[in-house]
Design an enzyme around this catalytic site. Structure first.
Site: not given
Ligand code: UD1
Ligand code: MG
Length: 446
Positions: A14, A329, A373
């Site tokens: 099913r 990631r 930065n």
């Protein structure tokens, strides 16, 4: 002595799936993992999984599970036929056999423990778990008297209309006296609508047969199709969220968020709408996560903000700010007080404390010192088409907008990179590096 047998040989027709039913995932764990987990506390002497349909795949999925025996049922001729396969492996066993359908993943450990306790104290031949369901369609109906003694179980499809009105439902969880069950198992017949051997038919052959009714009917939800799978997922998610709310986590819109068993939160975390936590994600005290974030196996420190971002196998220390629309990631490691801004992708890189990558950057295979930065649009060109190479940027350095750092490359501390530079050579500490065409102006050109 206790043996546990989980019935996991069925195809799960099913479900209409190429995946065996017992390997369908619920909140990050398969149905069969959940069932096995729910009887861990009983410390059974034997743990047997009856496999058949895609047996190898099912066995392989549980290769990490210690002490599990696999018994093959081939072909699959019903739940009674499945348990008949235990006659040989349990020939010398004397004790109780707990049989669990492999598709009933919401059972609580305490419920199984209570079933076993009642079974042992009442000395019944079999004790089965039941519940009263509002809609028992598809389940076997249990016929019992007021003292809890069961006379028979009749499958939904074999019931008369009158029998169908009985909503006392068979959970598919049974505690048998094994010797007594073994004596009647060979007498099962296929005289039913499905032409199968039903384990449920043994109940009428055993005496006394008793039942234990569970208070929370959700626990006995069996999964036969995708709708029931989704209903069980909803129950598990609800349980997980309630648990973490009780531990001091605020969910602004709980129903819109999903968790896994392995998710851990410290207190005073606020989870905004539409956040999803997978695997073994841990979130530290006082974080604000979301809206709209996805975290898988992420380790997040305290007071971190994550907005509309994706974190996978990444480590983020205290007081960092991620997003909106950032992706960390696998192998990304941020030390404290870093800022990763919009449309920034970081992969396999260590970024030291206080550094900022605020806009539109790719930082891959890189090591950044403290207080670096990274200017808007800076890219580490880490891949030469064959191999990946490292970029190292020393503490206090600044890269101008749209710089490309072609790896392998090392910039020392306090380096300044002019905007639009493409750098292919190392730059010593304290230097200014420019790597772009000189501007040409031709006056009166138009
Ligand atoms: C079964 C019970 C039903 C109960 C319901 C609870 C029987 C005859 N019926 O029905 O009374 O209300 O569970 O959820 O037992 N399996 C095998 N080998 C087989 C057939 C099945 O190992 O030959 C396994 C399946 O993989 C599954 C479990 O047994 O894990 C139950 O089988 P399923 O077909 O889902 O039975 P239900 O129709 O749900
Ligand atoms: Mg079933």
């Amino acid at each position: 002595m206790l043996a546990v047998a989980v019935l996991a040989a069925g195809k799960g027709t099913r479900m209409k799936s190429d995946l065996p039913k017992v390997l369908q995932p619920l909140a990050g764990a398969t149905l069969v993992e959940r069932i096995l987990g729910s009887c861990r506390a009983l410390k059974p002497q034997r743990q047997i999984l009856i496999v058949g349909h895609q047996a190898e795949r099912v066995e392989q999925s549980l290769s990490q599970h210690d002490g599990l025996e696999f018994v093959l049922q081939q072909p699959q001729n019903g739940t009674g036929h499945a348990v008949q396969q235990l006659l040989a492996p349990l020939a010398d066993f004397d004790g109780d056999l707990l049989v669990l359908n492999g598709d009933v993943p919401l059972l609580r450990e305490e419920t199984i423990t209570a079933l076993l306790e009642q079974h042992r104290s009442s000395q019944a031949s079999v004790t089965l778990l039941t519940a009263r369901l509002d809609d028992p369609t598809g389940y076997g109906r249990v016929f019992a008297d007021a003292s809890g003694q069961v006379s028979a179980i009749v499958e939904h499809r074999d019931c008369t209309d009158e029998q169908r009105a009985n909503n006392l439902t068979n959970a598919g969880i049974y505690c048998f006296n094994w010797k007594k069950l073994a004596a009647v198992l060979p007498q099962l017949s296929t005289d039913n609508d499905q032409g199968e051997l039903y384990l449920t038919d043994t109940v009428a052959m055993l005496s006394p047969a008793m039942h234990l009714e569970v208070a929370d009917a959700d626990e006995i939800n069996g999964i036969n199709d995708r709708y029931q799978l989704a209903q069980c997922e909803a129950v598990i998610q609800q349980r997980l969220r309630r648990h973490w709310m009780a531990e001091g986590v605020t969910f602004i819109d709980p129903d819109s968020c999903t968790l896994s068993d392995g998710t851990r939160f410290d207190r005073d975390v606020v989870v905004e709408p539409q956040c999803h936590f997978r695997g073994t994600t841990t979130i530290g005290r006082g974080c604000r996560i979301g809206p709209g974030s996805f975290l898988e196996n992420a380790s997040v420190g305290e007071e971190v903000e994550v907005l509309y971002s994706v974190l996978r196998d990444a480590v983020v220390a205290d007081r960092c700010s991620i997003g909106p629309y950032a992706q960390l990631r696998p192998g990304s490691e941020l030390a404290r007080d870093c800022r990763i801004g919009n449309f920034v992708e970081v992969k396999k890189s260590q970024i030291a404390a206080g550094s900022k990558v605020n806009h539109l950057s790719y930082i891959g295979d890189a090591q950044l010192g403290e207080n670096v930065n990274v200017g808007a649009g800076t890219i580490t060109a880490n891949y030469d088409g064959v191999n990946k190479h490292q970029t190292v940027i020393g503490a206090g350095s600044k890269t101008g907008a749209n710089s490309v750092l072609v790896a392998p490359i090392t910039l020392g501390a306090n380096v300044t990179v002019g905007a639009g530079s493409t750098l292919t050579k190392d730059v010593p500490a304290g230097a200014l590096a420019l790597g772009r065409a000189k501007q040409l102006v031709k006056e009166n050109w138009s």
